[in-house]
Design a protein around this motif. Structure first.
Motif, PDB file in Angstrom:
ATOM      1  N   LEU A 104     -19.561   1.600 -33.310  1.00  0.00           N
ATOM      2  CA  LEU A 104     -18.190   2.056 -33.497  1.00  0.00           C
ATOM      3  C   LEU A 104     -17.801   3.055 -32.413  1.00  0.00           C
ATOM      4  O   LEU A 104     -16.698   2.987 -31.850  1.00  0.00           O
ATOM      5  N   HIS A 105     -18.711   3.960 -32.110  1.00  0.00           N
ATOM      6  CA  HIS A 105     -18.423   4.961 -31.078  1.00  0.00           C
ATOM      7  C   HIS A 105     -18.195   4.300 -29.716  1.00  0.00           C
ATOM      8  O   HIS A 105     -17.270   4.661 -28.967  1.00  0.00           O
ATOM      9  N   HIS A 106     -18.994   3.296 -29.392  1.00  0.00           N
ATOM     10  CA  HIS A 106     -18.806   2.587 -28.129  1.00  0.00           C
ATOM     11  C   HIS A 106     -17.487   1.823 -28.116  1.00  0.00           C
ATOM     12  O   HIS A 106     -16.810   1.764 -27.083  1.00  0.00           O
ATOM     13  N   ARG A 107     -17.134   1.237 -29.251  1.00  0.00           N
ATOM     14  CA  ARG A 107     -15.866   0.517 -29.309  1.00  0.00           C
ATOM     15  C   ARG A 107     -14.687   1.466 -29.122  1.00  0.00           C
ATOM     16  O   ARG A 107     -13.717   1.133 -28.438  1.00  0.00           O
ATOM     17  N   ILE A 108     -14.777   2.634 -29.733  1.00  0.00           N
ATOM     18  CA  ILE A 108     -13.699   3.612 -29.585  1.00  0.00           C
ATOM     19  C   ILE A 108     -13.567   4.046 -28.130  1.00  0.00           C
ATOM     20  O   ILE A 108     -12.457   4.145 -27.590  1.00  0.00           O
ATOM     21  N   GLU A 109     -14.695   4.299 -27.478  1.00  0.00           N
ATOM     22  CA  GLU A 109     -14.642   4.674 -26.064  1.00  0.00           C
ATOM     23  C   GLU A 109     -14.045   3.551 -25.215  1.00  0.00           C
ATOM     24  O   GLU A 109     -13.234   3.805 -24.308  1.00  0.00           O
ATOM     25  N   ILE A 115     -15.471  14.441 -30.194  1.00  0.00           N
ATOM     26  CA  ILE A 115     -15.112  14.777 -31.580  1.00  0.00           C
ATOM     27  C   ILE A 115     -15.490  13.638 -32.517  1.00  0.00           C
ATOM     28  O   ILE A 115     -16.062  13.857 -33.600  1.00  0.00           O
ATOM     29  N   MET A 116     -15.194  12.412 -32.106  1.00  0.00           N
ATOM     30  CA  MET A 116     -15.559  11.259 -32.919  1.00  0.00           C
ATOM     31  C   MET A 116     -17.077  11.151 -33.079  1.00  0.00           C
ATOM     32  O   MET A 116     -17.587  10.824 -34.159  1.00  0.00           O
ATOM     33  N   SER A 117     -17.798  11.434 -32.021  1.00  0.00           N
ATOM     34  CA  SER A 117     -19.256  11.371 -32.084  1.00  0.00           C
ATOM     35  C   SER A 117     -19.807  12.387 -33.078  1.00  0.00           C
ATOM     36  O   SER A 117     -20.722  12.083 -33.858  1.00  0.00           O
ATOM     37  N   ARG A 118     -19.249  13.598 -33.067  1.00  0.00           N
ATOM     38  CA  ARG A 118     -19.703  14.613 -34.019  1.00  0.00           C
ATOM     39  C   ARG A 118     -19.419  14.205 -35.457  1.00  0.00           C
ATOM     40  O   ARG A 118     -20.236  14.404 -36.370  1.00  0.00           O
ATOM     41  N   GLN A 119     -18.230  13.630 -35.680  1.00  0.00           N
ATOM     42  CA  GLN A 119     -17.903  13.194 -37.031  1.00  0.00           C
ATOM     43  C   GLN A 119     -18.813  12.070 -37.511  1.00  0.00           C
ATOM     44  O   GLN A 119     -19.195  12.027 -38.678  1.00  0.00           O
ATOM     45  N   LEU A 120     -19.165  11.182 -36.613  1.00  0.00           N
ATOM     46  CA  LEU A 120     -20.086  10.113 -36.982  1.00  0.00           C
ATOM     47  C   LEU A 120     -21.488  10.661 -37.294  1.00  0.00           C
ATOM     48  O   LEU A 120     -22.176  10.179 -38.205  1.00  0.00           O
ATOM     49  N   GLU A 121     -21.917  11.666 -36.518  1.00  0.00           N
ATOM     50  CA  GLU A 121     -23.223  12.275 -36.795  1.00  0.00           C
ATOM     51  C   GLU A 121     -23.198  13.014 -38.126  1.00  0.00           C
ATOM     52  O   GLU A 121     -24.213  13.007 -38.871  1.00  0.00           O
ATOM     53  N   GLU A 122     -22.115  13.671 -38.443  1.00  0.00           N
ATOM     54  CA  GLU A 122     -22.023  14.374 -39.717  1.00  0.00           C
ATOM     55  C   GLU A 122     -21.973  13.419 -40.907  1.00  0.00           C
ATOM     56  O   GLU A 122     -22.318  13.781 -42.025  1.00  0.00           O
ATOM     57  N   ALA A 123     -21.535  12.194 -40.647  1.00  0.00           N
ATOM     58  CA  ALA A 123     -21.469  11.197 -41.723  1.00  0.00           C
ATOM     59  C   ALA A 123     -22.800  10.592 -42.070  1.00  0.00           C
ATOM     60  O   ALA A 123     -22.928   9.838 -43.039  1.00  0.00           O
ATOM     61  N   GLU A 182      -8.806   2.001 -34.220  1.00  0.00           N
ATOM     62  CA  GLU A 182     -10.130   1.395 -34.276  1.00  0.00           C
ATOM     63  C   GLU A 182     -11.004   2.099 -35.311  1.00  0.00           C
ATOM     64  O   GLU A 182     -11.781   1.463 -36.031  1.00  0.00           O
ATOM     65  N   TRP A 183     -10.864   3.409 -35.396  1.00  0.00           N
ATOM     66  CA  TRP A 183     -11.619   4.197 -36.384  1.00  0.00           C
ATOM     67  C   TRP A 183     -11.263   3.772 -37.805  1.00  0.00           C
ATOM     68  O   TRP A 183     -12.137   3.537 -38.628  1.00  0.00           O
ATOM     69  N   ARG A 184      -9.969   3.695 -38.085  1.00  0.00           N
ATOM     70  CA  ARG A 184      -9.527   3.333 -39.426  1.00  0.00           C
ATOM     71  C   ARG A 184      -9.899   1.895 -39.768  1.00  0.00           C
ATOM     72  O   ARG A 184     -10.262   1.592 -40.902  1.00  0.00           O
ATOM     73  N   ARG A 185      -9.806   1.024 -38.790  1.00  0.00           N
ATOM     74  CA  ARG A 185     -10.109  -0.384 -39.046  1.00  0.00           C
ATOM     75  C   ARG A 185     -11.545  -0.562 -39.517  1.00  0.00           C
ATOM     76  O   ARG A 185     -11.842  -1.454 -40.311  1.00  0.00           O
ATOM     77  N   THR A 186     -12.461   0.284 -39.032  1.00  0.00           N
ATOM     78  CA  THR A 186     -13.875   0.165 -39.386  1.00  0.00           C
ATOM     79  C   THR A 186     -14.228   0.985 -40.613  1.00  0.00           C
ATOM     80  O   THR A 186     -14.884   0.493 -41.535  1.00  0.00           O
ATOM     81  N   THR A 187     -13.782   2.237 -40.636  1.00  0.00           N
ATOM     82  CA  THR A 187     -14.200   3.130 -41.727  1.00  0.00           C
ATOM     83  C   THR A 187     -13.573   2.740 -43.054  1.00  0.00           C
ATOM     84  O   THR A 187     -14.196   2.910 -44.104  1.00  0.00           O
ATOM     85  N   THR A 188     -12.354   2.231 -43.044  1.00  0.00           N
ATOM     86  CA  THR A 188     -11.730   1.846 -44.310  1.00  0.00           C
ATOM     87  C   THR A 188     -12.409   0.641 -44.945  1.00  0.00           C
ATOM     88  O   THR A 188     -12.332   0.446 -46.154  1.00  0.00           O
ATOM     89  N   LYS A 189     -13.089  -0.154 -44.112  1.00  0.00           N
ATOM     90  CA  LYS A 189     -13.808  -1.317 -44.646  1.00  0.00           C
ATOM     91  C   LYS A 189     -15.261  -0.996 -44.963  1.00  0.00           C
ATOM     92  O   LYS A 189     -16.013  -1.863 -45.398  1.00  0.00           O
ATOM     93  N   GLY A 190     -15.666   0.260 -44.697  1.00  0.00           N
ATOM     94  CA  GLY A 190     -17.024   0.674 -45.019  1.00  0.00           C
ATOM     95  C   GLY A 190     -18.087   0.034 -44.178  1.00  0.00           C
ATOM     96  O   GLY A 190     -19.219  -0.152 -44.624  1.00  0.00           O
ATOM     97  N   LYS A 191     -17.756  -0.309 -42.912  1.00  0.00           N
ATOM     98  CA  LYS A 191     -18.722  -1.002 -42.062  1.00  0.00           C
ATOM     99  C   LYS A 191     -19.686  -0.053 -41.376  1.00  0.00           C
ATOM    100  O   LYS A 191     -20.780  -0.453 -40.989  1.00  0.00           O
TER     101      LYS A 191
END
Length: 246
Positions: A125-130, A237-245, A106-115
């Motif tokens: 995205l974080h809610h979808r991953i959860e 971990i995903m939440s932290r990476q999203l905040e850092e982005a 799910e992470w790759r599907r969204t981030t690779t498309k730049g959404k």
């Protein structure tokens, strides 16, 4: 005028007659009424299927614990998550890897498309991953818990099925006593033994099923907690990476 047989001699004769009666397991089954035989066969088949489930579940749990330890060692080694995902593949064989793969997919599907360019989209995205991890966790646990209800059913019903066979066998034995018009122990003992044998088989089927159900349910509960803990940690971990982005 004939003399009556002394009571001691009658008791000895009855004892010898009972001793010569074949009360082996096979004889009890062969000479039982067809209803009692059906109950015995049903209980034996249920017991055999229970043991198949027990061995399969215990071996599966042991394999899953080993796989989880290897995966967590790789996950917490500090390496790249993308590299770990490439090694795990899109269809892993154990639930822990499946949760990780579902989240990474799910992470790759969204981030690779730049959404995930805005805060709202990153939160979505974080809610979808959860949600994906929770769905995968529930699906994997449902697969692991398959056939456990059969163990519970056998554990709760087998004694009563065996008791039904016992009651039916005793009724059949009493009918035989009435027909022979004799209460001799040699006449009564085989029928009663055949009837009680059905109860014994019911207990043999029920006791291991109950013990195994409790054991396997406890092990699955601990494994489920392990999966939930990993999902929560990976979500953080995903939440932290999203905040850092941002």
């Amino acid at each position: 005028m004939s003399m009556p047989t002394p009571p001691a001699l009658e008791t000895t004769a009855v004892g010898q007659s009972v001793a010569t009666t074949d009360l082996s397991v096979w004889s009890l089954f062969i000479h039982a009424d067809w209803v009692v035989q059906f109950v015995m066969i049903l209980l034996l088949m249920a017991s055999g299927w229970c043991w198949t489930i027990i061995f399969a579940k215990l071996m599966r749990l042991r394999s899953l614990q080993s796989s989880a330890e290897r995966f967590e060692e790789s996950f917490w080694s500090g390496g790249s998550l993308d590299s770990l995902y490439d090694r795990v593949g899109s269809r892993p064989n154990d639930p822990l890897s499946a949760i990780f793969a579902a989240a990474m997919r799910e992470w790759r599907r969204t981030t690779t498309k730049g959404k995930a360019t805005t805060r709202e989209l990153r939160e979505t995205l974080h809610h979808r991953i959860e949600r994906v991890m929770n769905v995968t966790l529930n699906r994997e646990m449902e697969q692991l818990e398959r056939h456990l209800n059969f163990l519970a059913s056998v554990g709760s019903t087998a004694p009563f099925i065996g008791l039904f066979g016992t009651v039916w066998g005793i009724m059949h034995s009493f009918q035989g006593i009435a027909q022979m018009q004799s209460t001799n122990l040699a006449v009564v003992a085989p029928g009663i033994a055949e009837a009680l044998f059905a109860t014994a088989i019911g207990l043999v089927a029920a006791i291991p099923a109950v013990l195994a159900y409790n054991k396997i349910s406890s092990e699955l509960g601990r494994y489920g907690n392990r999966l939930e803990a990993f999902a929560s940690e990976f979500s953080a971990i995903m939440s932290r990476q999203l905040e850092e982005a941002e």
